[in-house]
Design an enzyme around this catalytic site. Structure first.
Site, short mmCIF file in Angstrom:
data_model
loop_
_atom_site.label_atom_id
_atom_site.label_comp_id
_atom_site.label_asym_id
_atom_site.label_seq_id
_atom_site.Cartn_x
_atom_site.Cartn_y
_atom_site.Cartn_z
N ASN A 12 7.57 38.84 86.50
CA ASN A 12 7.50 38.49 87.58
C ASN A 12 7.36 39.18 88.55
OD1 ASN A 12 9.25 39.81 90.03
ND2 ASN A 12 10.94 40.63 88.09
N LYS A 14 7.86 40.32 91.27
CA LYS A 14 9.00 41.07 92.74
C LYS A 14 8.59 40.85 93.85
CE LYS A 14 10.37 43.51 88.55
NZ LYS A 14 10.77 45.48 87.68
N HIS A 100 18.28 38.86 88.38
CA HIS A 100 17.67 40.77 88.38
C HIS A 100 18.40 41.58 88.05
CE1 HIS A 100 14.16 43.43 88.04
NE2 HIS A 100 13.72 42.08 87.12
N GLU A 102 17.12 44.14 90.02
CA GLU A 102 17.37 44.70 90.83
C GLU A 102 18.28 43.59 92.03
OE1 GLU A 102 12.80 44.23 91.02
OE2 GLU A 102 13.06 45.82 89.59
N GLU A 172 17.15 42.57 79.71
CA GLU A 172 16.61 43.84 80.14
C GLU A 172 17.61 44.79 80.53
OE1 GLU A 172 13.23 41.56 82.69
OE2 GLU A 172 14.63 41.71 83.85
N GLY A 178 11.44 49.11 85.35
CA GLY A 178 10.54 50.29 86.18
C GLY A 178 9.78 50.86 86.21
N SER A 218 9.76 47.43 81.33
CA SER A 218 8.75 48.58 80.37
C SER A 218 7.95 47.97 78.56
CB SER A 218 9.06 49.39 80.02
OG SER A 218 9.66 50.26 81.45
#
Ligand code: PGA
Length: 268
Positions: A12, A14, A100, A102, A172, A178, A218
């Site tokens: 992804n 982002k 996701h 975020e 995740e 991140g 990560s």
């Protein structure tokens, strides 16, 4: 061939790549990985909305599947700023990334909203990639498994066994994602992926065992090999470490043979 006999791996991007960046990334990635048999590799890239049309046109879906980072569940209406499944269908995307971390934690999306998006994606023929994962607080409170089960049971409410064949899940953990993320150990990730697989089995029976469950958070050149060798990890969903085509190709080259060896030893 069984569905889980191939490696699922993707990224992804982002809110990082422009149209030009995305097209050059995809073109280079397709060239670098052209020799890998796609019966043994499901490679996907999920770039920003504005890039999707050019992204789709720049590489064949047999080489790289293209996904959207989000979608709205209604076909049309008074929903300023949203993108409908019909608009994505017009472009010809393959995957809809849903929930996701975020989206959930920066934009406040709920499990009920994710569920509507999953159902809309299935209705329009996209593969929903539902992302789930516990926060650091939930982990510290010892309620990770319960949260994962809720995210799955609410997020997948109303999905039939038949539809489950077209579903992917990514584990995740929020604390692992991140620039400030701490990667989960391979043991921890594998254990939680096992929890996810048992919930999928509870929901869909045998069809649940065919759903690819990817790990993300990560993933990097230093931990990808250990992760992919774990029994419950069917693929990798990578952010930062995959945004350069050469670096991503190197990760794919490292993990693909290890994944195949794992599958061969399963068959023995
Ligand atoms: P990261 O991102 O690999 O940069 O941690 C993962 C993700 O957000 O899916």
């Amino acid at each position: 061939m069984k569905k889980l006999d191939k490696l699922y791996i993707g990224t992804n991007t982002k809110m990082y790549k422009t149209i030009a960046d995305t097209v050059s990334f995809l073109t280079e990635l397709a060239e670098l990985t052209a020799d890998i048999d796609r019966k043994l590799l499901d490679l996907f890239v999920i770039p920003s909305f504005t890039t999707l049309e050019r992204a789709r046109a720049s590489v064949p879906r047999e080489s790289i599947k293209i996904g959207a980072q989000n979608l709205y569940w209604e076909d049309q209406g008074q929903f300023t700023g949203e993108v409908s499944p019909l608009m994505l269908k017009e472009i010809g995307i393959d995957i809809a990334e849903i929930g996701h971390s975020e989206r959930r934690h920066v934009f406040g999306e709920s499990d009920l909203a994710e569920n509507k998006k999953v159902l809309a994606s299935l209705k329009h023929g996209f593969t929903p990639l539902l992302c789930v994962g516990e926060t650091l607080e939930q982990k510290q409170l010892g309620v990770s498994n319960e949260y994962l089960a809720i995210q799955l049971k609410v997020g997948l409410n109303g999905v039939t066994r038949q539809e489950a064949h077209n579903l992917w899940v990514a584990y995740e953990p929020v604390w692992a994602i991140g620039v400030n993320g701490i990667p989960a150990t391979a043991e921890y990730a594998d254990e939680k992926q096992g929890v996810i697989k048992s919930v999928l089995n509870e929901l869909f029976g045998d069809a649940g065992a065919e759903i690819p469950v990817l790990y993300g958070g990560s993933v990097n050149p230093g931990n990808a090999e250990e992760l992919i060798q774990k029994p419950n990890i069917d693929g990798l969903f990578i952010g930062r470490s995959a945004w350069d085509a050469k670096a991503f190709n190197q990760i794919i080259r490292k993990v693909h043979p290890l994944f195949m060896a794992k599958k061969n030893s399963d068959r023995r």
